[in-house]
Design a protein around this motif. Structure first.
Motif, PDB file in Angstrom:
ATOM      1  N   GLN A  25     -18.655 -55.660  13.877  1.00  0.00           N
ATOM      2  CA  GLN A  25     -19.198 -55.973  12.559  1.00  0.00           C
ATOM      3  C   GLN A  25     -20.475 -55.153  12.390  1.00  0.00           C
ATOM      4  N   ILE A  26     -20.528 -54.341  11.338  1.00  0.00           N
ATOM      5  CA  ILE A  26     -21.666 -53.451  11.103  1.00  0.00           C
ATOM      6  C   ILE A  26     -22.409 -53.969   9.871  1.00  0.00           C
ATOM      7  N   LEU A  27     -23.641 -54.439  10.085  1.00  0.00           N
ATOM      8  CA  LEU A  27     -24.357 -55.201   9.065  1.00  0.00           C
ATOM      9  C   LEU A  27     -25.735 -54.594   8.806  1.00  0.00           C
ATOM     10  N   GLY A  28     -26.223 -54.783   7.579  1.00  0.00           N
ATOM     11  CA  GLY A  28     -27.570 -54.313   7.260  1.00  0.00           C
ATOM     12  C   GLY A  28     -27.717 -54.111   5.755  1.00  0.00           C
ATOM     13  N   PRO A  29     -28.748 -53.352   5.345  1.00  0.00           N
ATOM     14  CA  PRO A  29     -29.834 -52.851   6.196  1.00  0.00           C
ATOM     15  C   PRO A  29     -30.883 -53.936   6.429  1.00  0.00           C
ATOM     16  N   ASP A  30     -31.526 -53.909   7.601  1.00  0.00           N
ATOM     17  CA  ASP A  30     -32.517 -54.927   7.974  1.00  0.00           C
ATOM     18  C   ASP A  30     -31.901 -56.321   7.791  1.00  0.00           C
ATOM     19  N   GLN A  31     -32.628 -57.235   7.128  1.00  0.00           N
ATOM     20  CA  GLN A  31     -32.073 -58.578   6.921  1.00  0.00           C
ATOM     21  C   GLN A  31     -31.292 -58.691   5.621  1.00  0.00           C
ATOM     22  N   TYR A  32     -31.042 -57.585   4.945  1.00  0.00           N
ATOM     23  CA  TYR A  32     -30.520 -57.671   3.582  1.00  0.00           C
ATOM     24  C   TYR A  32     -28.988 -57.671   3.504  1.00  0.00           C
ATOM     25  N   PHE A  33     -28.327 -57.883   4.641  1.00  0.00           N
ATOM     26  CA  PHE A  33     -26.892 -58.198   4.595  1.00  0.00           C
ATOM     27  C   PHE A  33     -26.682 -59.401   3.679  1.00  0.00           C
ATOM     28  N   SER A  34     -27.564 -60.380   3.776  1.00  0.00           N
ATOM     29  CA  SER A  34     -27.557 -61.541   2.876  1.00  0.00           C
ATOM     30  C   SER A  34     -28.988 -62.047   2.761  1.00  0.00           C
ATOM     31  N   TYR A  35     -29.490 -62.174   1.554  1.00  0.00           N
ATOM     32  CA  TYR A  35     -30.875 -62.618   1.376  1.00  0.00           C
ATOM     33  C   TYR A  35     -30.980 -63.389   0.063  1.00  0.00           C
ATOM     34  N   GLN A  36     -32.037 -64.160  -0.087  1.00  0.00           N
ATOM     35  CA  GLN A  36     -32.191 -64.999  -1.263  1.00  0.00           C
ATOM     36  C   GLN A  36     -32.702 -64.192  -2.460  1.00  0.00           C
ATOM     37  N   GLN A  37     -32.289 -64.614  -3.616  1.00  0.00           N
ATOM     38  CA  GLN A  37     -32.664 -63.931  -4.865  1.00  0.00           C
ATOM     39  C   GLN A  37     -34.181 -63.924  -5.073  1.00  0.00           C
ATOM     40  N   PHE A  38     -34.887 -64.840  -4.390  1.00  0.00           N
ATOM     41  CA  PHE A  38     -36.335 -64.958  -4.607  1.00  0.00           C
ATOM     42  C   PHE A  38     -37.127 -63.959  -3.763  1.00  0.00           C
ATOM     43  N   GLU A  39     -36.483 -63.330  -2.777  1.00  0.00           N
ATOM     44  CA  GLU A  39     -37.193 -62.443  -1.863  1.00  0.00           C
ATOM     45  C   GLU A  39     -37.425 -61.068  -2.493  1.00  0.00           C
ATOM     46  N   ASP A  40     -38.590 -60.520  -2.235  1.00  0.00           N
ATOM     47  CA  ASP A  40     -38.809 -59.114  -2.575  1.00  0.00           C
ATOM     48  C   ASP A  40     -38.056 -58.261  -1.557  1.00  0.00           C
ATOM     49  N   LYS A  41     -37.275 -57.323  -2.041  1.00  0.00           N
ATOM     50  CA  LYS A  41     -36.481 -56.472  -1.148  1.00  0.00           C
ATOM     51  C   LYS A  41     -37.315 -55.244  -0.795  1.00  0.00           C
ATOM     52  N   VAL A  42     -38.002 -55.340   0.332  1.00  0.00           N
ATOM     53  CA  VAL A  42     -38.886 -54.268   0.788  1.00  0.00           C
ATOM     54  C   VAL A  42     -38.168 -53.488   1.881  1.00  0.00           C
ATOM     55  N   LEU A  43     -37.865 -52.221   1.613  1.00  0.00           N
ATOM     56  CA  LEU A  43     -37.113 -51.392   2.549  1.00  0.00           C
ATOM     57  C   LEU A  43     -38.024 -50.328   3.150  1.00  0.00           C
ATOM     58  N   LYS A  44     -38.030 -50.260   4.464  1.00  0.00           N
ATOM     59  CA  LYS A  44     -38.869 -49.284   5.166  1.00  0.00           C
ATOM     60  C   LYS A  44     -38.193 -47.900   5.162  1.00  0.00           C
ATOM     61  N   ASP A  45     -38.908 -46.892   5.637  1.00  0.00           N
ATOM     62  CA  ASP A  45     -38.320 -45.552   5.726  1.00  0.00           C
ATOM     63  C   ASP A  45     -37.167 -45.516   6.720  1.00  0.00           C
ATOM     64  N   GLN A  46     -37.290 -46.301   7.807  1.00  0.00           N
ATOM     65  CA  GLN A  46     -36.214 -46.417   8.787  1.00  0.00           C
ATOM     66  C   GLN A  46     -35.533 -47.774   8.615  1.00  0.00           C
ATOM     67  N   LEU A  47     -34.247 -47.744   8.313  1.00  0.00           N
ATOM     68  CA  LEU A  47     -33.482 -48.964   8.053  1.00  0.00           C
ATOM     69  C   LEU A  47     -32.770 -49.411   9.325  1.00  0.00           C
ATOM     70  N   MET A  48     -32.787 -50.712   9.573  1.00  0.00           N
ATOM     71  CA  MET A  48     -32.117 -51.252  10.747  1.00  0.00           C
ATOM     72  C   MET A  48     -30.647 -51.535  10.432  1.00  0.00           C
ATOM     73  N   VAL A  49     -29.764 -51.147  11.369  1.00  0.00           N
ATOM     74  CA  VAL A  49     -28.334 -51.441  11.288  1.00  0.00           C
ATOM     75  C   VAL A  49     -27.961 -52.233  12.534  1.00  0.00           C
ATOM     76  N   VAL A  50     -27.207 -53.310  12.345  1.00  0.00           N
ATOM     77  CA  VAL A  50     -26.810 -54.179  13.455  1.00  0.00           C
ATOM     78  C   VAL A  50     -25.324 -53.994  13.737  1.00  0.00           C
ATOM     79  N   TYR A  51     -24.983 -53.897  15.013  1.00  0.00           N
ATOM     80  CA  TYR A  51     -23.589 -53.805  15.465  1.00  0.00           C
ATOM     81  C   TYR A  51     -23.272 -55.067  16.275  1.00  0.00           C
ATOM     82  N   ALA A  52     -22.548 -56.004  15.670  1.00  0.00           N
ATOM     83  CA  ALA A  52     -22.142 -57.236  16.356  1.00  0.00           C
ATOM     84  C   ALA A  52     -20.691 -57.059  16.779  1.00  0.00           C
ATOM     85  N   SER A  53     -20.477 -56.986  18.083  1.00  0.00           N
ATOM     86  CA  SER A  53     -19.158 -56.586  18.582  1.00  0.00           C
ATOM     87  C   SER A  53     -18.564 -57.661  19.488  1.00  0.00           C
ATOM     88  N   PHE A  54     -17.241 -57.749  19.441  1.00  0.00           N
ATOM     89  CA  PHE A  54     -16.513 -58.767  20.191  1.00  0.00           C
ATOM     90  C   PHE A  54     -15.254 -58.141  20.779  1.00  0.00           C
TER      91      PHE A  54
END
Length: 480
Positions: free
Chosen positions: A316-345
């Motif tokens: 499962q390849i998710l991202g960027p950062d915590q914004y795979f799923s986030y609340q409508q109230f959050e400011d979406k602040v994206l850094k120059d380097q984006l985090m990608v998560v690899y959840a593997s089974f």
């Protein structure tokens, strides 16, 4: 003055009240399997007022929906704060299954799962004791109940570009990830406020079809049988008062670790009960990628590298950062380097020596023997773990992601929360606990409807399969 409200968002009954009823079906456990059985029976018996259905939950009412539907939570807080605060790390007393974690509450672990819902690989399903056409029908019904969609990241420039890179890199089995997420908008008074699926959705759907009796803080200690037929359960209330609840059919959906414990403590005979404990070899790795590679309309990332016969794992390849799923109230602040998560089974061999058994020397507060686990990885499993790590490296390279190699470590057994197969279905009572409908061999009216009933565990998570088999089990009971 302290005011204590009833937390009464779903009707409940006391065990005293339920002990006065003989149920047509009594369900033990309210996770995805128990919820799906309940929902389907209430749908089928919508206009049959004489039918009595009951459901018992060991824990209390916790949330009214999946944790990611709670406005104050996002993927980070739900994972790092809410889950630890509302779960029990039972792996602390299971040294060979040290990552195991349980959620004793209405809805169980479905309150926190990440909702990825791929079907298992067909070559493995062909080995199950159910015809592939029949399985296909029930998977379709499960996907409908769970609102499975592949449109979660639709329109995301990051999703589209990363998929193209994966395909260009030869990873052709990468695709939009199927998720149990209701994307129907709320309009004209019809509310869709619980998009992330938990079995609370199934309990709600059941409630609007017909009444059923629900008791929480109901600790089932024993299944009662006689002359090869189930007759009910013995259950404790929170004040340790014992009750007997009678039932013509009992469906146990207490979890892969708790269901065999309950059956073995009830004297249910079966050489395969508790055996074939199966989980996943799991790695969660992290990488980064430059934001400048994508358009301003970045969007989110929800890709699944599906399992194949050649690569017995999924990523499962998710991202960027915590914004795979986030609340409508959050400011979406994206850094120059984006985090990608690899959840593997990765797939683990199903072996009889991996098992759940009873430890008479260790008992819970009700005096009931606790379970212990014997579990190890085979050489083949360790080779699969190596393939998982290589698959993550290959995917990251194709995507242009710089992988943090220090994160490529195998998680402790049980950390994936995907354990299955301890009461698996099959034709042979020597190697399976239930028949092809989930009924315990030799005990009329006693069924299993959680992950433990899966014949095998592929690299796919077990919830979709559990739900499909639970709906099929309910249909079988209704036909009886």
């Amino acid at each position: 003055m302290v005011v204590r409200y009833k937390n009464n968002w779903i009707p409940t009954k006391t065990l005293e009240e339920m002990s006065g009823t003989t149920y047509d079906v009594l369900i033990v456990g309210s996770g995805p399997g128990g919820g799906a059985v309940l929902q389907r029976l209430c749908e089928l018996w919508k206009n049959q007022g004489a039918k009595k259905i009951g459901i018992l939950e060991m824990g209390d009412k916790l949330f009214h929906s999946h944790s990611l539907n709670i406005p104050t939570q996002n993927v980070n807080t739900a994972r790092d704060v809410l889950l630890p605060d509302n779960s029990t790390v039972i792996g602390e007393r299971l040294p060979q299954f040290s990552g195991a974690r349980m959620i004793y509450a209405l809805g169980g672990r479905s309150l926190f799962w990440n909702a990825a819902t791929p079907r298992p690989i067909q070559s493995e399903l062909n080995k199950w004791p159910i015809h592939r056409q029949e399985l296909n029908v029930y998977y379709g019904m499960a996907e409908k109940l769970l609102h499975v969609t592949t449109d979660f990241a639709k329109g995301s420039s990051m999703q589209d570009r990363m998929l193209r890179r994966l395909h260009a890199g030869g990873i052709l089995e990468a695709a939009d990830m199927p998720l149990a997420f209701d994307m129907t908008p709320s309009r004209q008074g019809e509310v869709h406020s619980n998009p992330w699926y938990s079995s609370i959705n199934a309990l709600a759907a059941a409630q609007f079809d017909r009444p059923y009796d629900l008791a929480v803080n109901a600790y089932v200690s024993r299944v009662l049988t006689g002359n090869g037929t189930v007759s009910g359960v013995e259950v404790f209330s929170a004040d340790k008062k014992k009750h007997t609840i009678r039932a013509k059919n009992v469906v146990v959906s207490a979890s892969t670790l708790e269901t065999p414990r309950l059956l073995l403590n009830s004297g249910i005979q079966g050489p395969a009960i508790g055996r074939y404990l199966t989980g996943h070899v799991s790695i969660i790795a992290i990488g980064t990628v430059s934001r400048r590679q994508f358009s301003d309309r970045l969007g989110n990332l929800a890709i699944l590298k599906f399992e194949t016969d050649e690569s017995p794992y999924q990523i499962q390849i998710l991202g960027p950062d915590q914004y795979f799923s986030y609340q409508q109230f959050e400011d979406k602040v994206l850094k120059d380097q984006l985090m990608v998560v690899y959840a593997s089974f990765g797939r683990v061999e199903s072996r009889p020596e991996n098992r759940v058994y009873i430890d008479p020397s260790a008992r819970d507060e009700f005096g009931v023997p606790l379970q212990q686990v014997q579990y190890s990885l085979s050489n083949s499993d360790r080779q699969t773990a190596d393939k998982v790590a290589q698959g993550i490296r290959r995917s990251a390279a194709a995507m242009g992601v710089t992988l943090d190699e220090s994160t490529l470590t195998l998680r402790p057994p049980g950390s994936d929360m995907h354990e299955a197969c301890t009461c698996r279905m099959g034709e042979d009572p020597a190697t399976s606990s239930t028949n092809r409908y989930g009924q315990i061999h030799g005990v009329q009216g006693l069924y299993v409807a959680d992950n433990s009933v899966l014949p095998t565990l592929t690299a796919a998570g077990p919830v979709l399969s559990n739900t499909a088999l639970a709906i099929r089990l309910a249909d079988n009971i209704a036909r009886q």
